[in-house]
Design a protein around this motif. Structure first.
Motif, PDB file in Angstrom:
ATOM      1  N   GLU A 195       0.684  -1.026   0.038  1.00  0.00           N
ATOM      2  CA  GLU A 195      -0.030   0.020   0.151  1.00  0.00           C
ATOM      3  C   GLU A 195       0.796   1.279   0.163  1.00  0.00           C
ATOM      4  O   GLU A 195       0.422   2.069  -0.557  1.00  0.00           O
ATOM      5  CB  GLU A 195      -0.938  -0.072   1.375  1.00  0.00           C
ATOM      6  N   ASN A 198       1.499   2.106  -3.367  1.00  0.00           N
ATOM      7  CA  ASN A 198       0.321   2.456  -4.012  1.00  0.00           C
ATOM      8  C   ASN A 198      -0.161   1.201  -4.774  1.00  0.00           C
ATOM      9  O   ASN A 198      -0.782   1.336  -5.947  1.00  0.00           O
ATOM     10  CB  ASN A 198       0.490   3.706  -5.172  1.00  0.00           C
ATOM     11  N   SER A 200      -2.800  -2.159  -4.583  1.00  0.00           N
ATOM     12  CA  SER A 200      -3.614  -2.571  -3.849  1.00  0.00           C
ATOM     13  C   SER A 200      -3.266  -4.141  -3.793  1.00  0.00           C
ATOM     14  O   SER A 200      -3.031  -5.068  -4.607  1.00  0.00           O
ATOM     15  CB  SER A 200      -5.094  -2.515  -4.655  1.00  0.00           C
TER      16      SER A 200
END
Length: 449
Positions: A195, A198, A200
């Motif tokens: 995370e 960036n 998921s």
């Protein structure tokens, strides 16, 4: 002799007839000349030129394009405490929360840069990508931990049942329990690291693993620095972009020691750039005084909110500000709103708000209709482009009495309540005076025959 006497009247009659004919032709020619002269003054009703002919000697009409080109703006009078002000210097500043540095969490090669300096971006918008094999390895480790979690969870449940049935030793269960909890902690750690890149974690699968991750804009604003180019390697935590939200700019003002007791929260102020590059007066309000005193400059920092500003203000610009600490408020207008001429002072009041002339609207509708039906209205369109039919504003020159001038504002005596609520030209009113003089009384110059 008789023949001569007969011929003389005939000659006189012929001469008189020629004179009458010449007079008639001369009158007709004069009439044609008059018609030609007046033909150029027959303007379409409602057009700019037609409206100009109806103005009185104290009125002037300017188009919106003219106002924009010479920087004429309008505004209303305001109550200002200009009798006593504190002059201070400072600069435009940004609060820390309104600017952000963008740097990679894992070092790598910069690819796919999508912005340049000056671009406006929204929070969460992709600025570029960072590529490195470690990114791929991190996703692989996460998938391993996910699969291990499924196995250990089943084994943990199985050993728990065996322990309840006294079939298995407690030591075996404890070892499985420790492995299960350690793997879950490892799984959460890998998920958090993904995370931070960036990426998921829920979207990671063996089919869509990637060796790159995006750099997002952490705040909405403008990119004011790009510190890398495509293909270059940047280490972790090295700044690649700098993004700032200029909407949150404020004033950092340096107030001298002797003036500090005069400054209070909530006081109004006016300011402008220190270079005074034609920018009108802007406004602000004192927010707070810093508790830190600079012993070298003998000043303390005062923060002020900008309530009325120009979009061209940028952090770091030097400003001159005037903090109002007088007791009595008077009606005032910016200095650029007042024109001195012939020993008098004048302002220009808006008597007709901006609107487009009637004929321009009809021509516009006609042009659209021509496009739909395929007819050619090129002449009308060209006529509009020449500027006769355009949005315009009518100003009226009014003589006023002036008072104190401070902080870029000048006191004006406005006893009439309607004038206190009226709109005036507040910037470059000199251009309106020049336009009025150029056009003559009401724009009728050249129409007297």
């Amino acid at each position: 002799m008789a023949g001569v006497m007969v011929l003389l009247p005939s000659c006189g009659e012929s001469a008189h007839s020629d004179h009458n004919n010449n007079s008639a032709h001369s009158a007709e020619a004069h009439a044609e000349e008059e018609a030609d002269v007046h033909e150029g003054h027959n303007h379409e009703p409602g057009s700019v030129e037609a409206v100009k002919e109806e103005l009185n000697e104290n009125q002037v009409l300017v188009t919106s394009q003219q106002m924009k080109s010479v920087n004429i703006t309008t505004g209303q009078p305001s109550l200002e405490k200009v009798s006593e002000v504190v002059k201070v210097f400072g600069n435009i500043a940004l609060p820390p929360a309104s600017e952000a540095s963008v740097s990679p969490f894992i070092g790598g090669v910069v690819t796919d840069i999508r912005v340049i300096e000056g671009d406006q971006v929204q929070k969460g918008e992709v600025l570029a990508y960072i590529e490195h094999p470690d990114v791929l390895a991190l996703q692989q480790d996460y998938l391993k931990a996910v699969n291990q979690d499924k196995y250990l969870e089943q084994e943990y449940n199985r050993q728990s049942r065996l322990l309840r049935d006294s079939v298995n030793a407690a030591r075996t269960f404890q070892r499985i329990e420790a492995d299960y909890n350690n793997n879950r902690a490892q799984l959460q750690s890998l998920k958090q690291r993904l995370e931070m890149l960036n990426i998921s974690a829920e979207g990671v699968s063996p089919e869509n693993m990637s060796s790159r991750y995006p750099l997002f804009a952490p705040v909405s604003g403008y990119v004011n620095a790009v510190m890398a180019n495509s293909g270059v390697y940047v280490p972790a935590e090295k700044e690649v972009f700098h993004v700032a939200d200029y909407r949150q700019v404020h004033l950092d003002l340096k107030v001298y020691e002797k003036d500090l007791p005069l400054i209070e929260e909530g006081q109004q102020l006016t300011f402008r750039p220190a270079n005074n590059s034609g920018v009108g007066v802007m406004r602000g309000t004192v927010l707070k005084k810093s508790k830190r005193f600079d012993t070298e400059s003998r000043t303390a920092l005062v923060h002020a909110e900008i309530t009325e500003r120009n979009d061209n203000l940028l952090p770091g610009m030097a400003v001159v500000a005037y903090i109002q600490n007088g007791d009595e408020a008077v009606w005032a207008l910016p200095e650029e709103a007042i024109v001195a001429a012939e020993g008098k002072h004048f302002v220009f009041r808006v008597v007709e708000e901006p609107h487009e002339d009637e004929h321009a609207l009809e021509s516009h509708v006609g042009h659209e209709h021509a496009e739909e039906t395929g007819h050619d209205h090129g002449e009308t369109h060209d006529h509009e482009e020449e500027g006769e039919h355009a949005e315009y504003v009518i100003f009226e020159r009014i003589e006023v009495m002036t008072g104190v001038s401070q902080a870029g504002m000048t006191e004006v005596v406005l006893d009439d309540e309607h004038l206190q609520k009226a709109s005036f030209a507040v910037n470059n009113a000199e251009a309106l005076m020049s336009e009025m003089k150029k056009g003559g009384a009401g724009g009728h110059q050249g129409h007297n025959h």
